[in-house]
Write a protein that holds these residues in place. Sequence first.
Motif, mmCIF file in Angstrom:
data_model
loop_
_atom_site.group_PDB
_atom_site.id
_atom_site.type_symbol
_atom_site.label_atom_id
_atom_site.label_comp_id
_atom_site.label_asym_id
_atom_site.label_seq_id
_atom_site.Cartn_x
_atom_site.Cartn_y
_atom_site.Cartn_z
ATOM 1 N N TYR A 115 0.835 -1.204 0.000
ATOM 2 C CA TYR A 115 0.000 0.000 0.000
ATOM 3 C C TYR A 115 0.871 1.257 0.000
ATOM 4 O O TYR A 115 1.917 1.305 0.646
ATOM 5 C CB TYR A 115 -0.886 -0.018 1.258
ATOM 6 N N SER B 282 -4.841 15.768 -5.147
ATOM 7 C CA SER B 282 -5.633 14.799 -4.387
ATOM 8 C C SER B 282 -4.731 13.981 -3.475
ATOM 9 O O SER B 282 -3.501 14.072 -3.549
ATOM 10 C CB SER B 282 -6.383 13.876 -5.349
ATOM 11 N N MET C 76 -3.681 10.475 -3.203
ATOM 12 C CA MET C 76 -3.736 9.285 -4.059
ATOM 13 C C MET C 76 -3.304 8.078 -3.255
ATOM 14 O O MET C 76 -2.291 8.113 -2.566
ATOM 15 C CB MET C 76 -2.826 9.473 -5.269
ATOM 16 N N GLN C 77 -4.096 7.030 -3.346
ATOM 17 C CA GLN C 77 -3.808 5.802 -2.603
ATOM 18 C C GLN C 77 -3.750 4.637 -3.583
ATOM 19 O O GLN C 77 -4.576 4.550 -4.493
ATOM 20 C CB GLN C 77 -4.908 5.541 -1.575
ATOM 21 N N ASP D 73 -2.954 0.239 -3.893
ATOM 22 C CA ASP D 73 -2.572 -1.059 -3.339
ATOM 23 C C ASP D 73 -2.312 -1.989 -4.513
ATOM 24 O O ASP D 73 -3.241 -2.395 -5.216
ATOM 25 C CB ASP D 73 -3.667 -1.615 -2.421
ATOM 26 N N GLU E 109 -6.172 -1.908 -5.917
ATOM 27 C CA GLU E 109 -7.074 -0.798 -5.607
ATOM 28 C C GLU E 109 -6.342 0.526 -5.824
ATOM 29 O O GLU E 109 -5.200 0.688 -5.400
ATOM 30 C CB GLU E 109 -7.556 -0.893 -4.150
ATOM 31 N N TRP E 110 -7.014 1.443 -6.470
ATOM 32 C CA TRP E 110 -6.460 2.768 -6.746
ATOM 33 C C TRP E 110 -7.521 3.771 -6.356
ATOM 34 O O TRP E 110 -8.658 3.659 -6.795
ATOM 35 C CB TRP E 110 -6.164 2.928 -8.245
ATOM 36 N N ARG E 111 -7.162 4.734 -5.548
ATOM 37 C CA ARG E 111 -8.167 5.723 -5.141
ATOM 38 C C ARG E 111 -7.595 7.120 -5.223
ATOM 39 O O ARG E 111 -6.415 7.341 -4.931
ATOM 40 C CB ARG E 111 -8.595 5.458 -3.689
ATOM 41 N N LYS E 112 -8.460 8.055 -5.578
ATOM 42 C CA LYS E 112 -8.016 9.439 -5.693
ATOM 43 C C LYS E 112 -9.042 10.279 -4.956
ATOM 44 O O LYS E 112 -10.194 10.364 -5.383
ATOM 45 C CB LYS E 112 -7.984 9.782 -7.185
ATOM 46 N N ILE E 113 -8.652 10.827 -3.821
ATOM 47 C CA ILE E 113 -9.586 11.640 -3.047
ATOM 48 C C ILE E 113 -9.192 13.098 -3.228
ATOM 49 O O ILE E 113 -8.073 13.503 -2.880
ATOM 50 C CB ILE E 113 -9.516 11.268 -1.545
#
Length: 345
Positions: free
Chosen positions: A159, A224, A226-227, A229, A234-238
């Motif tokens: 992660y 953002s 950015m996360q 894994d 899993e790819w996330r952009k908050i």
Amino acid sequence: MNAEAAVNDRYSRQILFDGIGEEGQRKLLGARVLIVGCGALGTAHAEALCRAGVGRLRIVDRDFVEPSNLQRQTMFTESDADKRLPKAIAAANHLREINSEIEIEPHVADVNYSNIEQLIDGCDVVLDGTDNFATRYLINDACVKHETNWIYGAAVGSYGVTMTVRPHKTACLRCIFEEAPPAASAPTCDTAGVIMPIISIVSAVQVAEALKLVTGSFAELHESLMQFDVWRNEWRKIRIAAPHPDCPTCGLGQFETLSPTTAETAAVLCGRDAIQISPSQPTTINFLLLAERLRAAGEVKFNEYLLRFKTGPFELTVFQDARSIVRGTDQIATARSLYAKYIGN
Ligand SMILES: [Zn+2]
């Protein structure tokens, strides 16, 4: 080939790239970037920026190269580990072979309130290559105070996370994470391990952001948290909000980590070849959980009052309030490094 043509040839593929061009390349050659921490992320940042032709790279790290670094800290070799070279020096040696036309400024030092402002002085961008929140808050305080852009990055297991901070234009680290996770509450690379691919991803995003900042391509920044894994896919952009008006750091201008009273958490225990490290925030440790995490890295024993952990020549005695005594060294930097690796923060 004259000197300018040689420079243009070296960076020709980057100059051909629309986002950079000749003007962008000149800005890169005229820039100074600070990399704090030269482990897995830090070496990846350093190599990429050195090849990209950032004119001056300042690298600071308190550790030396160990065999267990070689799996992911791509710049180091077995010979560096055999010689136990300080990471900043080993990195500088390799970087000078990669690009002899730029300046490398290695600093073997523990980054703390007494030197952080000097280290960021004259730097266009700061890249996070550290492994602990205490140092990240320190970077955040100093960079907000001096209006210097910096790029947070972290990786553990599979992660990783990154965010770019432009003081007073975007949220800062403390706007997003008001407090560090308490000591011994979160996994570290030395308890949960880490795999190389997540390092490459986080560093790639940090380096791309650094190139955008230096060349003035502000509209292209990802703005953002950015996360990623890479194991769970899993790819996330908050999207990050504007600076928070009540944020102690960027809203109220309180830079608490830059003053010695709150930041000095290490003490040499006279004549005992030991250093005491206190946590940056009050906390209570669950020994059972900590012991489980540490078991893979060394010998652990605990009772209701304290936990004892042996790794190599060092022994850490951890109390319930996370205060720890590190035996086997009289160097504060070494003790801090062991604390960050095994206890966290
Ligand atoms: Zn803030």
